[in-house]
Design an enzyme around this catalytic site. Structure first.
Site, PDB file in Angstrom:
ATOM      1  N   TYR A   1      11.597   7.370  15.490  1.00  0.00           N
ATOM      2  CA  TYR A   1      11.456   7.431  14.022  1.00  0.00           C
ATOM      3  C   TYR A   1      12.498   8.392  13.432  1.00  0.00           C
ATOM      4  CZ  TYR A   1       8.834   8.035   9.585  1.00  0.00           C
ATOM      5  OH  TYR A   1       8.446   8.082   8.273  1.00  0.00           O
TER       6      TYR A   1
ATOM      7  N   VAL B   1      11.442  -7.363   6.813  1.00  0.00           N
ATOM      8  CA  VAL B   1      12.771  -6.846   6.446  1.00  0.00           C
ATOM      9  C   VAL B   1      13.720  -6.738   7.641  1.00  0.00           C
ATOM     10  CG1 VAL B   1      11.967  -5.585   4.400  1.00  0.00           C
ATOM     11  CG2 VAL B   1      12.082  -4.397   6.622  1.00  0.00           C
TER      12      VAL B   1
ATOM     13  N   ARG C   1       0.861  -1.201   0.000  1.00  0.00           N
ATOM     14  CA  ARG C   1       0.000   0.000   0.000  1.00  0.00           C
ATOM     15  C   ARG C   1       0.894   1.247   0.000  1.00  0.00           C
ATOM     16  NH1 ARG C   1      -1.758  -0.238   6.442  1.00  0.00           N
ATOM     17  NH2 ARG C   1       0.002   0.994   7.152  1.00  0.00           N
TER      18      ARG C   1
HETATM   19  P1  NAD Z   1       2.384   2.697   5.096  1.00  0.00           P
HETATM   20  O1  NAD Z   1       2.230   2.372   6.536  1.00  0.00           O
HETATM   21  O2  NAD Z   1       1.168   2.843   4.263  1.00  0.00           O
HETATM   22  O3  NAD Z   1       3.338   1.626   4.374  1.00  0.00           O
HETATM   23  C1  NAD Z   1       4.402   1.012   5.007  1.00  0.00           C
HETATM   24  C2  NAD Z   1       4.444  -0.417   4.517  1.00  0.00           C
HETATM   25  O4  NAD Z   1       5.574  -1.081   5.110  1.00  0.00           O
HETATM   26  C3  NAD Z   1       3.192  -1.218   4.935  1.00  0.00           C
HETATM   27  O5  NAD Z   1       2.681  -1.874   3.808  1.00  0.00           O
HETATM   28  C4  NAD Z   1       3.724  -2.213   5.947  1.00  0.00           C
HETATM   29  O6  NAD Z   1       3.047  -3.444   5.975  1.00  0.00           O
HETATM   30  C5  NAD Z   1       5.159  -2.386   5.492  1.00  0.00           C
HETATM   31  N1  NAD Z   1       6.009  -2.896   6.553  1.00  0.00           N
HETATM   32  C6  NAD Z   1       6.063  -2.486   7.843  1.00  0.00           C
HETATM   33  N2  NAD Z   1       6.948  -3.205   8.530  1.00  0.00           N
HETATM   34  C7  NAD Z   1       7.492  -4.085   7.647  1.00  0.00           C
HETATM   35  C8  NAD Z   1       8.480  -5.094   7.758  1.00  0.00           C
HETATM   36  N3  NAD Z   1       9.104  -5.344   8.914  1.00  0.00           N
HETATM   37  N4  NAD Z   1       8.786  -5.821   6.650  1.00  0.00           N
HETATM   38  C9  NAD Z   1       8.170  -5.591   5.476  1.00  0.00           C
HETATM   39  N5  NAD Z   1       7.226  -4.637   5.312  1.00  0.00           N
HETATM   40  C10 NAD Z   1       6.897  -3.911   6.378  1.00  0.00           C
HETATM   41  O7  NAD Z   1       3.248   4.011   5.059  1.00  0.00           O
HETATM   42  P2  NAD Z   1       3.763   4.942   3.868  1.00  0.00           P
HETATM   43  O8  NAD Z   1       3.352   6.305   4.234  1.00  0.00           O
HETATM   44  O9  NAD Z   1       3.442   4.380   2.538  1.00  0.00           O
HETATM   45  O10 NAD Z   1       5.326   4.844   4.157  1.00  0.00           O
HETATM   46  C11 NAD Z   1       6.273   4.260   3.281  1.00  0.00           C
HETATM   47  C12 NAD Z   1       7.649   4.741   3.691  1.00  0.00           C
HETATM   48  O11 NAD Z   1       7.704   6.160   3.564  1.00  0.00           O
HETATM   49  C13 NAD Z   1       8.011   4.443   5.138  1.00  0.00           C
HETATM   50  O12 NAD Z   1       9.378   4.125   5.233  1.00  0.00           O
HETATM   51  C14 NAD Z   1       7.741   5.758   5.833  1.00  0.00           C
HETATM   52  O13 NAD Z   1       8.484   5.898   7.012  1.00  0.00           O
HETATM   53  C15 NAD Z   1       8.174   6.728   4.766  1.00  0.00           C
HETATM   54  N6  NAD Z   1       7.626   8.080   4.916  1.00  0.00           N
HETATM   55  C16 NAD Z   1       6.283   8.308   4.857  1.00  0.00           C
HETATM   56  C17 NAD Z   1       5.814   9.609   4.990  1.00  0.00           C
HETATM   57  C18 NAD Z   1       4.362   9.941   4.927  1.00  0.00           C
HETATM   58  O14 NAD Z   1       4.014  11.116   5.142  1.00  0.00           O
HETATM   59  N7  NAD Z   1       3.467   9.024   4.650  1.00  0.00           N
HETATM   60  C19 NAD Z   1       6.714  10.650   5.185  1.00  0.00           C
HETATM   61  C20 NAD Z   1       8.080  10.374   5.242  1.00  0.00           C
HETATM   62  C21 NAD Z   1       8.519   9.083   5.080  1.00  0.00           C
END
Ligand code: NAD
Length: 246
Positions: free
Chosen positions: A153, A62, A13
């Site tokens: 984080y 991971v 997602r």
């Molecule tokens: P999200 O929670 O929708 O997606 C994160 C995904 O990582 C999920 O599908 C989850 O199941 C998977 N995941 C979690 N732990 C895992 C593991 N141990 N092994 C494999 N998969 C695992 O969040 P997102 O917003 O799509 O975030 C994606 C990345 O972007 C993340 O690293 C997040 O920290 C980073 N990020 C997001 C934002 C934001 O505003 N949404 C901002 C900065 C950085």
């Protein structure tokens, strides 16, 4: 990217899904890693297949080395090689420092930072042999400027920045480019918990005047995964509508 293979972690997602679909659109075969929700991963797979690319799903945590080895093995067995790795999987366990317990600190470090290290370590052997590879790590502007309630984080995302730079220096002469994106506030499940008021306050602080979309991040990742960025390594690109200017 025709004929190239990309592994995207946490691609069921959000940003990971958008990256998988974008790389598939560019012609890459994609390996969609997920942890909990198989149906969501299969939805991502369907979207990628519609782009005409090869796509497979593989469950794995991971933060566990055995799982990382299995994810990479699946990619090689299915598509023959790995050319691109996107370390996207991430979690938050927010809380004020005084009340943050050790488990929440460790869980965030394990998935975000250790996961990035383990996946990178597992793919680079093959990339070094080919003297070619692209690794894109997903950090956050929180790793650059901090954020109250996110000490764990922020530490993990800052760690990813240091890791990216050190690994890029080590691997540049081997033909492997390692860069990071630092998203700002992107509309995904991770930020959905924000109250309307918090979202309004954040939006008001963003020079572009809007939250980001997963596709905004996916475009930058695609650039860093493609040949157009062959002379770029060790860089951290903010995708944040101008929120964090270094
Ligand atoms: P999200 O929670 O929708 O997606 C994160 C995904 O990582 C999920 O599908 C989850 O199941 C998977 N995941 C979690 N732990 C895992 C593991 N141990 N092994 C494999 N998969 C695992 O969040 P997102 O917003 O799509 O975030 C994606 C990345 O972007 C993340 O690293 C997040 O920290 C980073 N990020 C997001 C934002 C934001 O505003 N949404 C901002 C900065 C950085």
């Amino acid at each position: 990217m025709k004929g190239k293979t990309a592994i995207i972690t946490g691609a069921g997602r959000g940003i990971g899904r958008a990256v998988a679909v974008r790389l598939a659109k560019a012609g890459a075969n994609v390996v969609i890693n997920y942890l909990g929700n198989e149906n969501a991963a299969k939805e991502t797979q369907d979207l990628c297949l519609k782009e005409g690319a090869g796509a497979t799903v593989v469950r794995g945590d991971v933060s566990c080395e055995e799982d990382c080895i299995r994810i990479v093995k699946t990619a090689v067995e299915t598509f023959g090689t790995v050319d691109i790795l996107v370390n996207n999987a991430g979690i938050t366990r927010d809380g004020l420092l005084l009340r943050m317990d050790e488990k929440d600190f460790e869980a965030v470090m394990d998935t975000n930072l250790k996961g990035t290290f383990l996946m990178t370590k597992t793919v680079i052997r093959d990339m070094m042999k080919k003297r070619r590879g692209k690794i894109i790590n997903v950090s956050s502007i929180v790793g650059i400027q901090g954020n109250p309630g996110q000490a764990n984080y922020a530490a993990a995302k800052a760690g990813i920045i240091g890791f990216t730079k050190a690994a890029a220096r080590e691997m540049a002469a081997k033909g492997i480019n390692i860069n990071a994106v630092a998203p700002g506030f992107i509309e995904t499940d991770m930020t959905a918990a924000m109250t309307d008021k918090a979202a309004e306050t954040v939006t008001a602080a963003i020079p572009s005047g809007r939250l980001g979309k997963p596709e905004d991040v996916a475009e930058t990742v695609a650039f860093l995964a493609g040949k157009e960025s062959d002379y770029i390594t060790g860089q951290i690109i903010c995708v944040d509508g101008g929120l964090c200017m270094k």
